[in-house]
Design a protein around this motif. Structure first.
Motif, PDB file in Angstrom:
ATOM      1  N   ARG A 129      13.906 -10.281   6.374  1.00 58.47           N
ATOM      2  CA  ARG A 129      14.110  -8.975   7.017  1.00 58.47           C
ATOM      3  C   ARG A 129      14.974  -8.074   6.142  1.00 58.47           C
ATOM      4  NH1 ARG A 129      14.887 -11.839  12.299  1.00 58.47           N
ATOM      5  NH2 ARG A 129      17.105 -11.539  12.005  1.00 58.47           N
ATOM      6  N   VAL A 130      15.972  -8.688   5.493  1.00 65.84           N
ATOM      7  CA  VAL A 130      16.821  -7.895   4.590  1.00 65.84           C
ATOM      8  C   VAL A 130      15.976  -7.333   3.443  1.00 65.84           C
ATOM      9  CG1 VAL A 130      18.770  -7.968   2.981  1.00 65.84           C
ATOM     10  CG2 VAL A 130      18.928  -9.144   5.184  1.00 65.84           C
ATOM     11  N   ARG A 131      15.105  -8.180   2.891  1.00 68.97           N
ATOM     12  CA  ARG A 131      14.241  -7.707   1.790  1.00 68.97           C
ATOM     13  C   ARG A 131      13.332  -6.578   2.281  1.00 68.97           C
ATOM     14  NH1 ARG A 131      13.365 -13.202   1.172  1.00 68.97           N
ATOM     15  NH2 ARG A 131      11.117 -13.090   1.551  1.00 68.97           N
ATOM     16  N   ALA A 132      12.776  -6.772   3.463  1.00 70.23           N
ATOM     17  CA  ALA A 132      11.881  -5.726   4.004  1.00 70.23           C
ATOM     18  C   ALA A 132      12.658  -4.431   4.233  1.00 70.23           C
ATOM     19  CB  ALA A 132      11.245  -6.207   5.308  1.00 70.23           C
ATOM     20  N   MET A 133      13.901  -4.561   4.724  1.00 71.47           N
ATOM     21  CA  MET A 133      14.673  -3.337   4.976  1.00 71.47           C
ATOM     22  C   MET A 133      14.919  -2.571   3.683  1.00 71.47           C
ATOM     23  SD  MET A 133      18.401  -2.478   6.561  1.00 71.47           S
ATOM     24  CE  MET A 133      19.383  -3.212   5.285  1.00 71.47           C
ATOM     25  N   PHE A 134      15.337  -3.285   2.635  1.00 70.57           N
ATOM     26  CA  PHE A 134      15.635  -2.553   1.399  1.00 70.57           C
ATOM     27  C   PHE A 134      14.361  -1.944   0.804  1.00 70.57           C
ATOM     28  CE2 PHE A 134      19.766  -4.464   1.872  1.00 70.57           C
ATOM     29  CZ  PHE A 134      20.592  -3.435   1.447  1.00 70.57           C
ATOM     30  N   GLU A 135      13.224  -2.597   1.032  1.00 74.17           N
ATOM     31  CA  GLU A 135      11.971  -1.990   0.565  1.00 74.17           C
ATOM     32  C   GLU A 135      11.705  -0.674   1.319  1.00 74.17           C
ATOM     33  OE1 GLU A 135       8.669  -4.700   0.167  1.00 74.17           O
ATOM     34  OE2 GLU A 135       7.213  -3.055   0.039  1.00 74.17           O
ATOM     35  N   ILE A 136      11.929  -0.683   2.622  1.00 68.61           N
ATOM     36  CA  ILE A 136      11.714   0.548   3.409  1.00 68.61           C
ATOM     37  C   ILE A 136      12.702   1.634   2.968  1.00 68.61           C
ATOM     38  CG2 ILE A 136      11.731   1.573   5.721  1.00 68.61           C
ATOM     39  CD1 ILE A 136      11.103  -1.254   6.836  1.00 68.61           C
ATOM     40  N   LEU A 137      13.983   1.250   2.863  1.00 65.82           N
ATOM     41  CA  LEU A 137      15.020   2.229   2.492  1.00 65.82           C
ATOM     42  C   LEU A 137      14.690   2.889   1.157  1.00 65.82           C
ATOM     43  CD1 LEU A 137      18.285   0.253   3.419  1.00 65.82           C
ATOM     44  CD2 LEU A 137      17.307   2.192   4.659  1.00 65.82           C
ATOM     45  N   GLU A 138      14.312   2.052   0.184  1.00 67.66           N
ATOM     46  CA  GLU A 138      14.079   2.600  -1.158  1.00 67.66           C
ATOM     47  C   GLU A 138      12.824   3.460  -1.183  1.00 67.66           C
ATOM     48  OE1 GLU A 138      15.400   0.331  -4.343  1.00 67.66           O
ATOM     49  OE2 GLU A 138      17.200   0.214  -3.088  1.00 67.66           O
ATOM     50  N   LYS A 139      11.775   2.986  -0.534  1.00 70.91           N
ATOM     51  CA  LYS A 139      10.525   3.757  -0.579  1.00 70.91           C
ATOM     52  C   LYS A 139      10.667   5.095   0.140  1.00 70.91           C
ATOM     53  CE  LYS A 139       7.225   0.203  -1.760  1.00 70.91           C
ATOM     54  NZ  LYS A 139       6.099  -0.659  -1.392  1.00 70.91           N
ATOM     55  N   LEU A 140      11.432   5.115   1.224  1.00 72.77           N
ATOM     56  CA  LEU A 140      11.622   6.380   1.949  1.00 72.77           C
ATOM     57  C   LEU A 140      12.772   7.212   1.372  1.00 72.77           C
ATOM     58  CD1 LEU A 140      11.168   5.281   5.670  1.00 72.77           C
ATOM     59  CD2 LEU A 140       9.857   7.077   4.541  1.00 72.77           C
ATOM     60  N   ASN A 155       0.818  -1.231   0.000  1.00 72.09           N
ATOM     61  CA  ASN A 155       0.000   0.000   0.000  1.00 72.09           C
ATOM     62  C   ASN A 155       0.837   1.260   0.000  1.00 72.09           C
ATOM     63  OD1 ASN A 155      -2.121  -1.732   0.367  1.00 72.09           O
ATOM     64  ND2 ASN A 155      -2.034  -1.555   2.607  1.00 72.09           N
ATOM     65  N   VAL A 156       2.149   1.090   0.181  1.00 76.07           N
ATOM     66  CA  VAL A 156       2.990   2.281   0.334  1.00 76.07           C
ATOM     67  C   VAL A 156       3.759   2.536  -0.954  1.00 76.07           C
ATOM     68  CG1 VAL A 156       4.859   3.343   1.672  1.00 76.07           C
ATOM     69  CG2 VAL A 156       3.227   1.805   2.791  1.00 76.07           C
ATOM     70  N   PRO A 157       3.555   3.713  -1.538  1.00 72.53           N
ATOM     71  CA  PRO A 157       4.299   4.048  -2.756  1.00 72.53           C
ATOM     72  C   PRO A 157       5.672   4.594  -2.400  1.00 72.53           C
ATOM     73  CG  PRO A 157       2.882   5.871  -2.157  1.00 72.53           C
ATOM     74  CD  PRO A 157       2.669   4.800  -1.104  1.00 72.53           C
ATOM     75  N   LYS A 158       6.454   4.909  -3.419  1.00 74.31           N
ATOM     76  CA  LYS A 158       7.702   5.651  -3.168  1.00 74.31           C
ATOM     77  C   LYS A 158       7.304   7.012  -2.601  1.00 74.31           C
ATOM     78  CE  LYS A 158      12.073   7.183  -4.458  1.00 74.31           C
ATOM     79  NZ  LYS A 158      12.621   7.486  -3.141  1.00 74.31           N
TER      80      LYS A 158
END
Ligand code: XUL
Ligand code: CO
Length: 437
Positions: free
Chosen positions: A83-94, A8-11
């Motif tokens: 967790r690594v995948r989730a982290m990179f998703e957060i880093l990139e989106k934010l 649900n979260v875009p860039k």
């Protein structure tokens, strides 16, 4: 753009102060140039692995509540990969340029240190893979020397020499992986380095051992060619009654006393400052004027609660204090502003990770612009200059140039009339800050 855990979260983009989109920045515009640098380069924002990928929202009164799909994966290594995948998703989106971790956040313990190191290597290799296609970099690594039962009496300050040895071996490896991942800094937070009661404590041996430990660590950093900053993070209490790295002043004296001050700088955290009875500004200023400011753990403590609540910074006043000091320090690089911050327990939805970071990033962005305007205007700095102008000539100049002695100062004073002082104008000074806000 990875889109596995937060569909649900875009860039997150900059939309400006009028936007009502919860998934947009209102003030943090990464490419905007302020005081000669982009906001991105001023702030060097960083994600804290532990709060976002591990934290469950458990507190001493209740169980975890956070909805974090990756935490329900039962195989420990599979979960670590997720967790690594989730982290990179957060880093990139934010659009966060940095992240920080403890060794045990990213990979599980095995039954021996050798096995644990193998797990760590597997995950570090995976992170390196992800970093090939991501702009995110490692701000700092550190070792978790406080969760496992072996650290019940501390690590470098444990009464048990086997524990000292284990901690050294663990930090050796943590420094190696920080180096492999191109980390800009390595942090020492003395997890349980302190005491609960002096009645069972050899304080002298514990402090000497802590210095020995830091000395060996900095020798080893040089040995492996790690040229990043080594940082000590002060904190006065929690989990022990008295943590040895109490505050900036105390760590400074400790490092100087053991002749380690040319090898370490400080990672200063708002909530720890407050627990020590200081403002964050005080701690940053003291580090800055001693050329020891290394990096910031950018969070906010609750002024009504006496523990480390590690909140996302939303206080604009706090942010102005921070950015005023950072600008005067000439920037925070190679350190950064790490969000050592967690969401309140009631903010348990995955999307709150984004809302929380957006709130803090916008707060510091406003703080930066306000502090920059204050410094450009120069009213406060002129007031301070004038306030101390008696040291520019006459007896003041003799004092600061080292020419004066008690004898000459007595001669100067003996036959003089009453001394005149001027107002410190605290209320006016603080109203000037409000004008800029
Ligand atoms: C604990 C704390 C740590 C350090 C890293 O209060 O701040 O998370 O920042 O070990
Ligand atoms: Co911290």
């Amino acid at each position: 753009m990875p889109n596995e855990f937060f569909p649900n979260v875009p860039k997150i983009e900059y939309e400006g102060p009028q936007s009502d989109n919860p998934y947009a920045f209102k003030f943090y515009d990464p490419d905007k140039v302020v005081a000669g640098k982009t906001m991105r380069d001023h702030m060097r924002f960083s994600l804290a692995y532990w709060h976002n990928l591990i934290g469950t929202g458990a507190d001493p009164f209740g169980v975890g509540v956070n909805i974090r799909p990756w935490l329900s994966i039962s195989d420990p290594m599979e979960q670590a990969r997720a967790r690594v995948r989730a982290m990179f998703e957060i880093l990139e989106k934010l659009g966060l340029p940095y992240y920080c971790f403890h060794d045990r956040d990213i990979a599980p313990e095995g039954s021996t240190l050798r096995e644990t190191n193998r797990n760590l290597d597997t995950i570090v290799n995976l992170m390196r893979e992800y970093m090939r296609s991501s702009d995110a970099r490692l701000l700092w690594g550190t070792a978790c020397l406080f969760i496992h039962p072996r650290f019940v009496h501390g690590a470098a300050t444990s009464c048990n020499a086997d524990v000292f040895a284990y901690a050294a071996a663990q930090v050796k490896k943590a420094m190696e992986v920080t180096h492999e991942l191109g980390g800009s800094n390595y942090v020492f937070w003395g997890g349980r380095e302190g005491y609960d009661t002096l009645w069972n404590t050899d304080m002298k041996l514990e402090l000497d051992n802590m210095a020995r430990f830091l000395g060996m660590a900095s020798d080893y950093a040089a040995e492996i060619g790690f040229s990043g900053q080594l940082l000590v993070e002060p904190k006065p209490k929690e989990p022990t009654t008295h943590q040895y790295d109490y505050d900036v002043g105390n760590v400074l004296a400790f490092l100087r006393g053991y002749k380690l001050d040319d090898r370490f700088r400080l990672n200063v955290e708002q909530n720890h400052a407050v627990l020590a009875g200081h403002t964050f500004q005080h701690e940053i200023r003291l580090a800055r004027i001693n050329n020891m400011l290394g990096s910031l753990d950018a969070n906010q403590g609750d002024y009504l609660l006496g523990w480390d609540t590690d909140q996302m910074t939303t206080s604009l006043y706090e942010a102005v204090m921070v950015m005023y000091e950072v600008l005067q320090a000439g920037g925070i690089a190679p350190g950064g502003m790490n969000f050592d911050a967690k969401l309140r327990r009631a903010s348990f939805e995955p999307d709150d990770i984004f809302r929380g970071h957006i709130a803090a990033m916008d707060t510091y962005a406003r703080g930066l612009e306000i502090a920059d305007r204050m410094l450009q205007d120069g009213t406060l700095e002129r007031f301070i200059e004038e306030r101390y102008s008696s040291y520019n000539d006459g007896i003041g100049k003799e004092i600061v140039s080292g020419k004066a002695s008690f004898v000459t100062l007595e001669q100067f004073t003996l036959d003089r009339g009453p001394i005149e002082n001027s107002s410190g104008r605290r209320e006016w000074v603080e109203s000037v800050i409000n004008q800029f806000i």
